[in-house]
Write a protein that holds these residues in place. Sequence first.
Motif, short mmCIF file in Angstrom:
data_model
loop_
_atom_site.label_atom_id
_atom_site.label_comp_id
_atom_site.label_asym_id
_atom_site.label_seq_id
_atom_site.Cartn_x
_atom_site.Cartn_y
_atom_site.Cartn_z
N TYR A 58 0.82 -1.22 -0.02
CA TYR A 58 -0.03 -0.06 0.01
C TYR A 58 0.95 1.15 -0.10
O TYR A 58 1.56 1.48 0.90
CB TYR A 58 -0.90 0.02 1.16
N CYS A 59 0.86 1.88 -1.19
CA CYS A 59 1.68 3.23 -1.31
C CYS A 59 0.80 4.20 -1.57
O CYS A 59 1.50 5.32 -2.34
CB CYS A 59 2.74 2.95 -2.05
N HIS A 60 -0.39 4.33 -1.31
CA HIS A 60 -1.23 5.69 -1.60
C HIS A 60 -0.58 6.87 -0.93
O HIS A 60 -0.35 6.95 0.38
CB HIS A 60 -2.67 5.44 -0.80
N GLN A 61 -0.39 7.82 -1.82
CA GLN A 61 0.08 9.45 -1.37
C GLN A 61 1.52 9.27 -0.93
O GLN A 61 2.24 10.35 -0.67
CB GLN A 61 -0.80 9.95 -0.38
N THR A 62 1.95 8.23 -0.93
CA THR A 62 3.61 8.17 -0.78
C THR A 62 4.07 7.08 -1.62
O THR A 62 3.70 5.89 -1.74
CB THR A 62 4.01 7.94 0.81
N PRO A 63 5.42 7.32 -2.15
CA PRO A 63 5.94 8.46 -1.98
C PRO A 63 5.56 9.38 -3.00
O PRO A 63 4.81 8.97 -3.97
CB PRO A 63 7.66 7.96 -2.51
N LYS A 64 6.13 10.60 -3.08
CA LYS A 64 5.65 11.62 -3.83
C LYS A 64 6.88 11.98 -4.77
O LYS A 64 7.87 11.83 -4.48
CB LYS A 64 5.15 12.96 -3.28
N VAL A 65 6.87 12.34 -6.17
CA VAL A 65 7.65 12.36 -7.01
C VAL A 65 7.72 13.92 -7.79
O VAL A 65 6.52 14.39 -7.83
CB VAL A 65 7.95 11.40 -8.00
N GLU A 66 8.60 14.41 -8.28
CA GLU A 66 8.65 15.63 -9.15
C GLU A 66 9.62 15.48 -10.27
O GLU A 66 10.24 14.55 -10.20
CB GLU A 66 9.16 16.74 -8.51
N PHE A 67 9.06 15.96 -11.55
CA PHE A 67 9.95 15.96 -12.64
C PHE A 67 9.59 17.19 -13.41
O PHE A 67 8.89 17.79 -13.10
CB PHE A 67 9.54 14.71 -13.52
N SER A 68 10.74 17.55 -14.23
CA SER A 68 10.61 18.61 -15.06
C SER A 68 9.51 18.73 -16.39
O SER A 68 9.66 19.74 -17.02
CB SER A 68 11.95 19.01 -15.51
N TYR A 69 9.12 17.56 -16.77
CA TYR A 69 8.38 17.57 -17.84
C TYR A 69 6.94 17.90 -17.82
O TYR A 69 6.08 17.32 -17.33
CB TYR A 69 8.48 16.15 -18.49
N SER A 125 2.49 7.86 -18.93
CA SER A 125 2.61 7.71 -20.38
C SER A 125 3.95 8.02 -20.83
O SER A 125 4.35 7.46 -21.74
CB SER A 125 1.52 8.43 -20.89
N LYS A 126 4.55 9.03 -20.18
CA LYS A 126 6.02 9.49 -20.76
C LYS A 126 7.14 8.86 -20.26
O LYS A 126 8.17 8.94 -20.48
CB LYS A 126 5.98 10.88 -20.80
N TRP A 127 6.82 8.52 -18.71
CA TRP A 127 7.77 7.99 -18.10
C TRP A 127 9.04 9.02 -17.72
O TRP A 127 10.34 8.51 -18.12
CB TRP A 127 8.28 6.64 -18.25
N PRO A 128 8.96 10.42 -17.48
CA PRO A 128 9.94 11.07 -17.44
C PRO A 128 10.95 10.85 -16.16
O PRO A 128 10.42 10.28 -15.32
CB PRO A 128 9.30 12.55 -17.15
N GLU A 129 12.05 11.19 -16.41
CA GLU A 129 13.22 11.12 -15.24
C GLU A 129 12.44 11.83 -14.09
O GLU A 129 11.98 12.92 -14.27
CB GLU A 129 14.41 11.46 -15.52
N PHE A 130 12.39 11.27 -13.09
CA PHE A 130 11.83 11.93 -11.86
C PHE A 130 12.78 11.68 -10.37
O PHE A 130 13.43 10.95 -10.47
CB PHE A 130 10.39 11.54 -11.41
N THR A 131 12.63 12.50 -9.48
CA THR A 131 13.05 12.23 -8.26
C THR A 131 12.14 12.55 -7.18
O THR A 131 10.75 12.96 -7.32
CB THR A 131 14.05 13.82 -7.90
N TYR A 132 12.47 11.49 -5.96
CA TYR A 132 11.67 11.50 -4.89
C TYR A 132 11.49 12.95 -4.26
O TYR A 132 12.45 13.66 -3.98
CB TYR A 132 11.89 10.54 -3.96
#
Length: 167
Positions: free
Chosen positions: A80-91, A151-158
């Motif tokens: 169960y990982c609802h709402q965690t972790p969160k990620v950010e990306f620049s796209y 859909s795009k799978w951009p590079e992301f960071t936690y």
Amino acid sequence: MRKSFFGVVKEAESYLVTTARYAVASSILEAWNNCRSGGKEPKEPDFVASLVLNGTKTLGDAWREIFDYFDIKMALTGVYCHQTPKVEFSYNMNKQVCELGDLLWCHIHQDSEGNFTRNAILYQAKKSSLQPYPISRNNDGEDDNQFILYSKWPEFTYSNSKYLPKG
């Protein structure tokens, strides 16, 4: 009778899909029953929790039965990982962060010769009476971000350092 894991999947595909659908449907009903007994309507986290607690066991038991017949050992677990972790990306993000997913199912199997294969699938759950569920450009941009992410799978960071690898 020896068959490879993928040979069994191909031969038993209809059964595997049917039991997966049953596991999901029965876990949805279980979420409704649990919430009704508490006098409330289930929300998305209730459905995801029921998938982890009930659906994973139902699915694992059904699939294990077919694979055991072919001397292939398997295990299935849900996270169960609802709402965690969160990620950010620049796209093209519409919001600063978005959740990575709601449910992670991990599968491992060992064939009769002792070879292991591991796989996982990440799900994003949406509670809706609409089938299929349309990704809309509404609310706070969360749906848009998740659509881009999946859909795009951009590079992301936690976005939370506790999920970053140590060392």
